[in-house]
Design an enzyme around this catalytic site. Sequence first.
Site: not given
Length: 374
Positions: A173, A203, A256
């Site tokens: 991340d 990610d 997302r």
Amino acid sequence: MTLNKLALVTAMSAVLTACGGSSSGGDNSSSSLSSSEASSSESSGSSQSSAGSEPTTGILSCENANRIQGFAAMGDGTTGGAGGTEVTVTSGQELVAALSNKGSEPLTIYVDGTITPDGVSDGKFNIKDMNDVSIIGVEDRALFDGIGIKITRAHNVIIRNVTMRYVNIGDKDHISLEGPATHIWIDHNTFYNSLDSEKDFYDELVSGKRSVDNVTISYNILRDSWKTSLWGSSDSDNFERRITFYGNHWSNVNSRLPLFRFGQAHIFNNYYQTVLSTAINSRMGATIRIEGNVFEDVQNPIVAFYSEEVGYWDLEDNLFIDVTWTEGDGVTAGPNPESTVSYTPAYDYDKLSAEDTKAHVLNNAGAGVITDCL
């Protein structure tokens, strides 16, 4: 599959009573025009404060750029390392040392240069078991190239004016929050990966799990990403997290934006541009107020997909331009978006109309915009 609005409102009554909202939302209406026209959604709710007096589509004044809105401003607010020690770093090793040597005083770390994984054994920079930290980019020269930041068991943290890209080590991340973590402000940064990669090669850009609370994510560019912003790592990650997203530019991304489980979110004055799968995904009873946003060239702007339970949304003054709605594993708000709950966050805030949002975000989001204000 279409939501049964009355049933959802009834189901949320107890939850909203507990968090200070109202479950008695009034009539909602929306207009649905042709794919080449813009439509808007409205609800009976209203923000607690209207837009400020400065030009709505122009550059923010420093006073306004440095003012936190949203959940991170609640309580004693979020001040990061203000009033404490200051240090400038130019490498990953120096950044690790600065964090490792932090004492009890607040700490502001200025990043001047390209930060790589070279010499960083953990594959990420850890703001862990510490409070009162700021990481701030110098001018437009702060680049995290291939390595991100993880915030764990930390309180009162600010990250501003940095660019991060191509993170596929550590937690993969760019910025990851793992609770307990409270009062975090992530502001005026640029985050990007690549859609030319395999979906799981990278990610999230900005994500959080477990007991993360009082977080504001504002004026960032989040682009070129498959998996972008996940809040709640699974359907069992049941915490009352509270996150505000405003002024962000989500561009050329798959999904997302955010994916949000449980808790409360407030998403206002964001510009969504070119979304391939789904944008806002409200799941597992999450309550989200969505207002003053622009969705342009977006598939499924607002959904509740892929969980055992749906989430809920309160819509007001959003623009839908060239959007498409498709069936999925769950429910979708379209093609005529309506609120499924009434929810107002427990703070005052200034917002723009949706018609001013796109220009305002394009002028103000991203790293390098507020260098004169830091």
